[in-house]
Design a protein around this motif. Structure first.
Motif, short mmCIF file in Angstrom:
data_model
loop_
_atom_site.label_atom_id
_atom_site.label_comp_id
_atom_site.label_asym_id
_atom_site.label_seq_id
_atom_site.Cartn_x
_atom_site.Cartn_y
_atom_site.Cartn_z
N PHE A 76 -5.68 6.72 -11.18
CA PHE A 76 -6.46 6.12 -10.23
C PHE A 76 -6.60 4.44 -10.21
O PHE A 76 -6.57 4.02 -9.22
CB PHE A 76 -8.10 6.47 -10.53
CG PHE A 76 -9.16 6.35 -9.43
CD1 PHE A 76 -9.15 7.12 -8.44
CD2 PHE A 76 -9.71 5.32 -9.30
CE1 PHE A 76 -9.86 6.77 -7.14
CE2 PHE A 76 -10.64 5.00 -8.23
CZ PHE A 76 -10.99 6.02 -7.38
N ALA A 77 -6.33 3.86 -11.09
CA ALA A 77 -6.15 2.26 -11.39
C ALA A 77 -4.86 2.01 -10.66
O ALA A 77 -4.91 1.09 -9.84
CB ALA A 77 -5.99 1.83 -12.66
N VAL A 78 -3.84 2.76 -10.69
CA VAL A 78 -2.53 2.65 -9.91
C VAL A 78 -2.94 2.91 -8.57
O VAL A 78 -2.12 2.12 -7.50
CB VAL A 78 -1.37 3.38 -10.53
CG1 VAL A 78 0.01 3.14 -9.53
CG2 VAL A 78 -1.15 2.90 -11.86
N LEU A 79 -3.62 3.70 -8.18
CA LEU A 79 -3.78 4.19 -6.64
C LEU A 79 -4.63 3.25 -6.01
O LEU A 79 -4.08 2.62 -5.06
CB LEU A 79 -4.49 5.54 -6.64
CG LEU A 79 -5.04 6.14 -5.34
CD1 LEU A 79 -3.66 6.34 -4.52
CD2 LEU A 79 -5.76 7.23 -5.41
N LEU A 80 -5.60 2.48 -6.75
CA LEU A 80 -6.36 1.48 -6.24
C LEU A 80 -5.56 0.26 -5.92
O LEU A 80 -5.68 -0.49 -4.98
CB LEU A 80 -7.50 1.12 -7.25
CG LEU A 80 -8.77 2.07 -7.27
CD1 LEU A 80 -9.86 1.57 -8.36
CD2 LEU A 80 -9.48 2.24 -5.91
N GLU A 81 -4.81 -0.09 -6.92
CA GLU A 81 -3.90 -1.25 -6.76
C GLU A 81 -3.04 -1.09 -5.32
O GLU A 81 -2.82 -1.97 -4.43
CB GLU A 81 -2.88 -1.46 -7.97
CG GLU A 81 -1.96 -2.57 -7.73
CD GLU A 81 -0.77 -2.49 -6.99
OE1 GLU A 81 -0.41 -3.39 -6.25
OE2 GLU A 81 -0.13 -1.45 -7.04
N ARG A 82 -2.49 0.08 -5.30
CA ARG A 82 -1.43 0.49 -4.03
C ARG A 82 -2.31 0.56 -2.79
O ARG A 82 -1.93 -0.11 -1.81
CB ARG A 82 -0.82 1.72 -4.00
CG ARG A 82 0.24 2.08 -3.00
CD ARG A 82 1.25 1.09 -3.04
NE ARG A 82 1.99 1.30 -1.93
CZ ARG A 82 1.91 0.80 -0.89
NH1 ARG A 82 0.82 0.00 -0.55
NH2 ARG A 82 2.72 1.11 0.17
N VAL A 83 -3.42 1.13 -2.75
CA VAL A 83 -4.14 1.41 -1.42
C VAL A 83 -5.12 0.41 -1.08
O VAL A 83 -5.13 -0.08 0.08
CB VAL A 83 -4.97 2.85 -1.58
CG1 VAL A 83 -5.77 2.93 -0.32
CG2 VAL A 83 -4.14 3.92 -1.78
N ALA A 194 0.19 -3.98 -14.82
CA ALA A 194 -1.20 -4.68 -15.36
C ALA A 194 -2.24 -3.53 -14.90
O ALA A 194 -3.07 -3.35 -15.88
CB ALA A 194 -1.31 -5.83 -14.59
N PHE A 195 -2.24 -3.04 -13.59
CA PHE A 195 -3.19 -1.90 -13.35
C PHE A 195 -3.21 -0.73 -14.37
O PHE A 195 -4.04 -0.09 -14.32
CB PHE A 195 -3.40 -1.56 -11.89
CG PHE A 195 -3.99 -2.43 -11.15
CD1 PHE A 195 -5.43 -2.25 -10.77
CD2 PHE A 195 -3.44 -3.71 -10.69
CE1 PHE A 195 -6.26 -3.24 -10.09
CE2 PHE A 195 -4.26 -4.53 -9.84
CZ PHE A 195 -5.59 -4.24 -9.38
N ALA A 196 -2.12 -0.20 -14.56
CA ALA A 196 -1.76 0.94 -15.22
C ALA A 196 -2.53 0.75 -16.55
O ALA A 196 -2.93 1.60 -17.27
CB ALA A 196 -0.18 1.36 -15.45
N ILE A 197 -2.15 -0.47 -17.27
CA ILE A 197 -2.71 -0.68 -18.54
C ILE A 197 -4.32 -0.77 -18.63
O ILE A 197 -4.69 -0.23 -19.47
CB ILE A 197 -1.93 -2.19 -19.09
CG1 ILE A 197 -0.76 -1.90 -19.48
CG2 ILE A 197 -2.66 -2.43 -20.45
CD1 ILE A 197 0.36 -3.17 -19.89
#
Length: 299
Positions: A76-83, A194-197
């Protein structure tokens, strides 16, 4: 002596939780200059992912449920970064901050509408609720494990940042992102990592919060991340070592005051802590390890 050791373990456990969350906030801020106030919702997403794993897929083994929460927080962190955050990356910092606030409100209200306000129980491993007895000292397994995982995660993050190409790129991006891009490092890869971490750290914190609470609700991530934000500011926002120091300092302060204050004023613990923080920031506004910006000479 036993009482002192017990309180020290409590402080280490609580400080570790704040340190994990403060690190997640600081690592995104250091790379993007974004204060991600939606970070608390990563905890909530991890908690609800564990609940849905039980409800929909019938997963009963807590050892299988816990990784679901961590992986959900990372995804969800990676998804937030992308979207949400990538489209406004070039916008002023206030735009990203407002986006984070908006995401937080949307997710909280979505959980209220579709799941409800009542906490949803999630099975917890029975061995996490046990105590380890050393003489007359009783140490909860969940606190020992939380302290150990926190120290391990911080150690692995230090190794990652110092010995991998992407880790070195992230450290360089924290100093000058434009120069990193000129050297051929893809900005999207650095920010995504960074968002994944940050999602990983939030997921680990969610596991231990769920282990203590045994249930998830729409607002479970709000208070921990608010405290983690304060810890990051105290340590020096954007400083990863400062986030760790600030997290442990806040945890130690909370436990110390809770153990020493008379019961008549113990309810004002947070007021005392925030007052002390205000005084600290008056004399050192950049935090313990933060760098003070140069605005030129005062006139």
């Amino acid at each position: 002596m036993d009482y002192f050791l017990q309180q020290a373990l409590n402080a280490l456990s609580l400080g570790g939780e704040y340190a994990l969350l403060a690190l997640g906030l600081a690592i995104v801020f250091s790379v993007m200059g974004l204060v991600n106030f939606a970070h608390g919702e990563l905890i909530t997403v991890g908690g609800y992912a564990m609940f849905l794993a039980v409800l929909i897929f019938g997963v009963k083994d807590p050892l299988l449920i816990l990784p679901v929460g961590v992986l959900a927080a990372i995804f969800f962190a990676v998804l937030l970064e992308r979207v949400a955050f990538r489209p406004v990356r070039a916008a002023p910092p206030t735009t990203g901050m407002l986006m984070a606030f908006g995401i937080s409100i949307i997710l909280q209200n979505s959980a209220l509408i579709f799941v409800g306000t009542r906490p949803k129980a999630v099975p917890t491993a029975e061995w996490l609720m046990l105590d380890v007895n050393i003489g007359s000292l009783r140490m909860p397994v969940v606190q020992l494990l939380e302290a150990g995982v926190t120290i391990g995660a911080i150690t692995l993050l230090v190794v990652f940042m110092r010995n991998t190409t992407i880790g070195i790129a992230m450290r360089a991006a924290a100093k000058d992102f434009s120069t990193v891009r000129l050297m051929g490092i893809r900005a999207d890869r650095v920010v995504r990592t960074a968002f994944a971490i940050s999602g990983l750290l939030a997921g680990l914190a969610a596991v231990f919060i769920m282990a203590r609470r045994g249930a998830v609700d729409p607002f479970m991530g709000f208070t921990p991340v608010l405290k983690a934000f304060v810890a990051a500011v105290v340590g020096g926002f954007g400083s990863l070592p400062g986030a760790v120091i600030g997290g442990f300092a806040l945890g130690i302060a909370e436990v110390t005051l809770q153990a020493t204050l008379p019961s008549s004023v113990a309810g004002f613990r947070d007021a005392f802590i925030f007052s002390a923080i205000a005084v600290l920031l008056l004399f050192r506004p950049q935090g313990i390890l933060g760098e003070r910006p140069d605005f030129g000479e005062k006139t």
